[in-house]
Design an enzyme around this catalytic site. Sequence first.
Site, short mmCIF file in Angstrom:
data_model
loop_
_atom_site.label_atom_id
_atom_site.label_comp_id
_atom_site.label_asym_id
_atom_site.label_seq_id
_atom_site.Cartn_x
_atom_site.Cartn_y
_atom_site.Cartn_z
N ARG A 9 33.71 -7.65 40.43
CA ARG A 9 33.72 -6.22 40.18
C ARG A 9 35.17 -5.74 40.22
O ARG A 9 36.05 -6.43 40.75
CB ARG A 9 32.90 -5.48 41.24
CG ARG A 9 31.41 -5.69 41.13
CD ARG A 9 30.69 -5.13 42.35
NE ARG A 9 31.07 -3.75 42.62
CZ ARG A 9 30.92 -3.15 43.80
NH1 ARG A 9 30.44 -3.82 44.84
NH2 ARG A 9 31.28 -1.88 43.95
N LYS A 83 25.97 -8.86 51.03
CA LYS A 83 24.95 -7.85 51.35
C LYS A 83 24.51 -7.08 50.11
O LYS A 83 23.49 -6.40 50.14
CB LYS A 83 25.43 -6.90 52.44
CG LYS A 83 26.45 -5.85 52.01
CD LYS A 83 26.68 -4.85 53.13
CE LYS A 83 27.64 -3.75 52.68
NZ LYS A 83 27.81 -2.71 53.71
N ASP A 84 25.27 -7.20 49.01
CA ASP A 84 24.93 -6.53 47.76
C ASP A 84 24.17 -7.42 46.79
O ASP A 84 23.90 -7.02 45.66
CB ASP A 84 26.20 -6.01 47.07
CG ASP A 84 26.89 -4.90 47.85
OD1 ASP A 84 26.19 -4.19 48.60
OD2 ASP A 84 28.12 -4.76 47.72
N THR A 125 25.85 9.07 54.11
CA THR A 125 25.57 7.66 53.82
C THR A 125 24.39 7.59 52.87
O THR A 125 23.46 8.40 52.96
CB THR A 125 25.24 6.85 55.09
OG1 THR A 125 24.95 5.50 54.71
CG2 THR A 125 24.04 7.42 55.85
N SER A 127 22.85 4.58 52.54
CA SER A 127 22.17 3.39 53.00
C SER A 127 20.91 3.76 53.77
O SER A 127 20.99 4.45 54.80
CB SER A 127 23.10 2.57 53.91
OG SER A 127 22.37 1.67 54.72
N ARG A 129 19.22 1.88 55.69
CA ARG A 129 19.36 1.30 57.03
C ARG A 129 20.20 2.21 57.92
O ARG A 129 19.79 2.55 59.06
CB ARG A 129 20.02 -0.08 56.96
CG ARG A 129 20.40 -0.65 58.35
CD ARG A 129 21.27 -1.89 58.24
NE ARG A 129 22.57 -1.64 57.63
CZ ARG A 129 23.67 -1.28 58.31
NH1 ARG A 129 23.62 -1.11 59.62
NH2 ARG A 129 24.82 -1.11 57.69
N ARG A 130 21.38 2.60 57.46
CA ARG A 130 22.24 3.43 58.29
C ARG A 130 21.60 4.78 58.57
O ARG A 130 21.69 5.30 59.69
CB ARG A 130 23.60 3.61 57.60
CG ARG A 130 24.47 2.35 57.64
CD ARG A 130 25.72 2.51 56.82
NE ARG A 130 26.61 1.36 56.97
CZ ARG A 130 27.49 0.96 56.06
NH1 ARG A 130 27.61 1.63 54.92
NH2 ARG A 130 28.26 -0.08 56.28
N ARG A 147 28.04 8.22 48.18
CA ARG A 147 28.32 6.95 47.54
C ARG A 147 29.75 6.92 47.04
O ARG A 147 30.46 7.90 47.09
CB ARG A 147 27.34 6.71 46.38
CG ARG A 147 25.98 6.16 46.83
CD ARG A 147 25.26 5.48 45.69
NE ARG A 147 26.07 4.41 45.12
CZ ARG A 147 26.14 4.14 43.82
NH1 ARG A 147 25.45 4.85 42.95
NH2 ARG A 147 26.90 3.16 43.40
N ASN A 149 33.38 4.10 46.28
CA ASN A 149 34.13 3.07 46.97
C ASN A 149 34.74 3.65 48.25
O ASN A 149 34.56 4.83 48.57
CB ASN A 149 35.20 2.44 46.05
CG ASN A 149 36.24 3.44 45.58
OD1 ASN A 149 36.61 4.36 46.28
ND2 ASN A 149 36.73 3.24 44.36
N VAL A 150 35.44 2.82 49.00
CA VAL A 150 35.95 3.24 50.30
C VAL A 150 36.84 4.47 50.17
O VAL A 150 36.68 5.45 50.91
CB VAL A 150 36.73 2.08 50.96
CG1 VAL A 150 37.48 2.57 52.20
CG2 VAL A 150 35.77 0.95 51.34
N THR A 152 36.94 6.75 47.83
CA THR A 152 36.17 7.92 47.43
C THR A 152 35.46 8.54 48.62
O THR A 152 35.48 9.76 48.83
CB THR A 152 35.14 7.53 46.35
OG1 THR A 152 35.83 7.04 45.21
CG2 THR A 152 34.28 8.73 45.97
N ARG A 153 34.84 7.71 49.43
CA ARG A 153 34.10 8.23 50.58
C ARG A 153 35.04 8.82 51.62
O ARG A 153 34.75 9.87 52.21
CB ARG A 153 33.21 7.14 51.17
CG ARG A 153 31.95 6.92 50.36
CD ARG A 153 31.04 5.89 50.98
NE ARG A 153 31.39 4.55 50.57
CZ ARG A 153 30.77 3.45 50.99
NH1 ARG A 153 29.78 3.55 51.86
NH2 ARG A 153 31.12 2.26 50.55
N CYS A 238 15.63 -2.49 48.37
CA CYS A 238 16.70 -1.57 48.70
C CYS A 238 16.20 -0.30 49.39
O CYS A 238 17.00 0.48 49.91
CB CYS A 238 17.51 -1.22 47.46
SG CYS A 238 16.50 -0.57 46.11
#
Length: 302
Positions: A9, A83-84, A125, A127, A129-130, A147, A149-150, A152-153, A238
């Site tokens: 990616r 994990k993806d 988040t 996720s 799970r989170r 959502r 990338n790092v 952006t968040r 997911c």
Amino acid sequence: MVKFRLGTRGSPLALVQAELVRAALAAAHGWHSDAIALVPIRTTGDRVQDRPLAEIGGKALWTKELDRALLANEVDGCVHSMKDVETIRPAPIVIAAMLPRADVRDRLIGADALDALPEGATVGTSSPRRRAQLLSLRPDLRIVPLRGNVDTRLARLAAGEVDATLLAAAGLDRLGRDAGFAIPTATMLPAPSQGAVGVEVRADDTVAQAAVAAIGDAATFACVMAERGLLAHLGADCHSPVAALASLAGETLSLRACLFAEDGSETVASEAEAALDEPVGAALAADLLARAPDAIRRLFNP
């Protein structure tokens, strides 16, 4: 002369991880780094940033374009955050190796601890799970989708859109970001396969398999495959809030896992041990589902 083409990616973190694989391959085989070409491939998951993955196709959004390039012989291998990667993979593709696993923990960005978040704080988040874990620990929190990338968040956090967010410690470390509070795994188990970088190749390409196998970490591979086996036997997708972490001591593999209701109101946890060659995930999945309340069991399809 290019000896190996690595599909990846194009996000900053993905490229850093691909560089780690390139450096490992070069060191293992005595190749110059220029002999290993990085081939960035834009995925649907990178293009669509305004909706949770679960709403638009799940983890395949990170892999299907890379799979296509691999099967079309446009690349020799593909680098993934494990994990993806979907639990069930196409038969012509195999996971050839994984690098040594990095920090598996989540980091809380925006506060020094979960208890330090103000009453009713907004946490971003996407996720499941989170979200479930946070609400299990702090039912007062307001969880909103976040959502990107790092960078952006982190930018959306800095802009005040949310009070806090969670990011994988491994990704932050690989990007050189010393940020956030690392939540102990005793408080929050990570996502299955979190912190692991893997390389997939074509099942019929024995040359590529041998080249990539040379950089593999056996302990990481065993633990991650146990966590993936758990997901397979749970029938998790997911939408399924599940956390798991395996560890290896000699020839004994230990696996801890926790399943959650979507709103965190109910949980079920268990752990199991088995010899390295035994399917520990199957037994643990059966135990968890047997004891899970309906609010949790309906999120899985064993």
